[in-house]
Enzyme design. Sequence first.
Site, short mmCIF file in Angstrom:
data_model
loop_
_atom_site.label_atom_id
_atom_site.label_comp_id
_atom_site.label_asym_id
_atom_site.label_seq_id
_atom_site.Cartn_x
_atom_site.Cartn_y
_atom_site.Cartn_z
N GLU A 18 43.31 33.87 40.59
CA GLU A 18 43.35 35.07 41.45
C GLU A 18 44.80 35.40 41.83
O GLU A 18 45.71 34.62 41.56
CB GLU A 18 42.55 34.83 42.74
CG GLU A 18 41.10 35.28 42.68
CD GLU A 18 40.92 36.79 42.85
OE1 GLU A 18 41.94 37.52 42.92
OE2 GLU A 18 39.77 37.25 42.89
N ARG A 101 36.78 31.24 54.73
CA ARG A 101 38.12 31.07 54.15
C ARG A 101 38.67 32.45 53.85
O ARG A 101 37.94 33.44 53.73
CB ARG A 101 38.06 30.24 52.87
CG ARG A 101 37.33 30.90 51.70
CD ARG A 101 37.69 30.22 50.39
NE ARG A 101 36.94 30.68 49.23
CZ ARG A 101 37.23 31.76 48.51
NH1 ARG A 101 38.22 32.57 48.86
NH2 ARG A 101 36.49 32.08 47.45
N ASN A 103 40.30 35.28 51.41
CA ASN A 103 40.17 35.65 50.01
C ASN A 103 41.42 36.43 49.62
O ASN A 103 42.52 35.97 49.91
CB ASN A 103 38.85 36.39 49.75
CG ASN A 103 38.46 36.34 48.28
OD1 ASN A 103 38.63 35.31 47.63
ND2 ASN A 103 37.96 37.44 47.75
N GLU A 121 31.43 30.31 49.36
CA GLU A 121 30.29 30.56 48.48
C GLU A 121 29.51 29.27 48.17
O GLU A 121 30.11 28.21 48.07
CB GLU A 121 30.77 31.18 47.16
CG GLU A 121 31.41 32.55 47.33
CD GLU A 121 32.24 32.94 46.14
OE1 GLU A 121 31.97 34.00 45.57
OE2 GLU A 121 33.16 32.20 45.78
N ASN A 154 38.31 41.77 49.33
CA ASN A 154 38.92 41.65 48.01
C ASN A 154 40.09 42.59 47.80
O ASN A 154 40.94 42.70 48.67
CB ASN A 154 37.84 41.75 46.92
CG ASN A 154 37.87 40.52 46.03
OD1 ASN A 154 38.94 40.02 45.67
ND2 ASN A 154 36.71 40.01 45.68
N ASP A 204 36.63 43.47 42.08
CA ASP A 204 37.34 42.28 42.57
C ASP A 204 38.77 42.67 42.96
O ASP A 204 38.97 43.46 43.87
CB ASP A 204 37.26 41.18 41.50
CG ASP A 204 37.51 39.79 42.04
OD1 ASP A 204 38.24 39.65 43.04
OD2 ASP A 204 37.00 38.81 41.46
#
Length: 299
Positions: A18, A101, A103, A121, A154, A204
């Site tokens: 990511e 948390r 992202n 998740e 996101n 995303d």
Amino acid sequence: MSSIKIECVLPENCRCGESPVWEEASNSLLFVDIPAKKVCRWDSFTKQVQRVTMDAPVSSVALRQSGGYVATIGTKFCALNWKEQSAVVLATVDNDKKNNRFNDGKVDPAGRYFAGTMAEETAPAVLERHQGALYSLFPDHHVKKYFDQVDISNGLDWSLDHKIFYYIDSLSYSVDAFDYDLQTGQISNRRSVYKLEKEEQIPDGMCIDAEGKLWVACYNGGRVIRLDPVTGKRLQTVKLPVDKTTSCCFGGKNYSEMYVTCARDGMDPEGLLRQPEAGGIFKITGLGVKGIAPYSYAG
């Protein structure tokens, strides 16, 4: 149209790659592997990778004006000292939500570090909903909370005139826009500018190009799509040889290349055989459009 070329430049096997960010000064691509708790830096000249492991999931990384980097680690905004492989906590959020948390995160044109949270998740895109929120870390290290009830905070970026903030809460299957005040960091007037189609799957990570169009990585969709946020139309689809595309940024010479991260968590052995490059870093050339340099955190 120039011919588009897609290559896996780094077979990294990220569990969930990511937050790709180009660092012009070192001709390197920074990125994270969230569940592996790693920040990575790939030198595009030597092709070498340096990896620093943290003590909690690392969900985003960004450049810092004073040197080094900043990152979101667990529920903390942190400063990274790359040479010493150490992190210093600048601020903590979601203290009351032990399962949360951070992202995705990105620095705005005024040097604030925007990042949102989510519940951890149980499987990819399977989680307790409405637990997240969007925050920004100002240069003086104070934190502003914008809104909560977020599922998976996101992709994010800002219009070229710095008047619009673009944002993705993945499970809304929408790319949203807000009016944005550069001076104060305030956002208002939320609206949707694009709703994803079924085969595009889950929106995303996201970045903007030098023409003000948005590029969105589609998780489980194996593609990045180019959108016109003014008309709400999809302009282009670029398919990759992996399904779990997670984020994208421009980099390389004059920001003419696109780098795409992806994931392998949640794939079965058969899927990994079919997509051996899953978790790698991809470079796309020949798009015929450039990106803009990332902003650096001012604190």
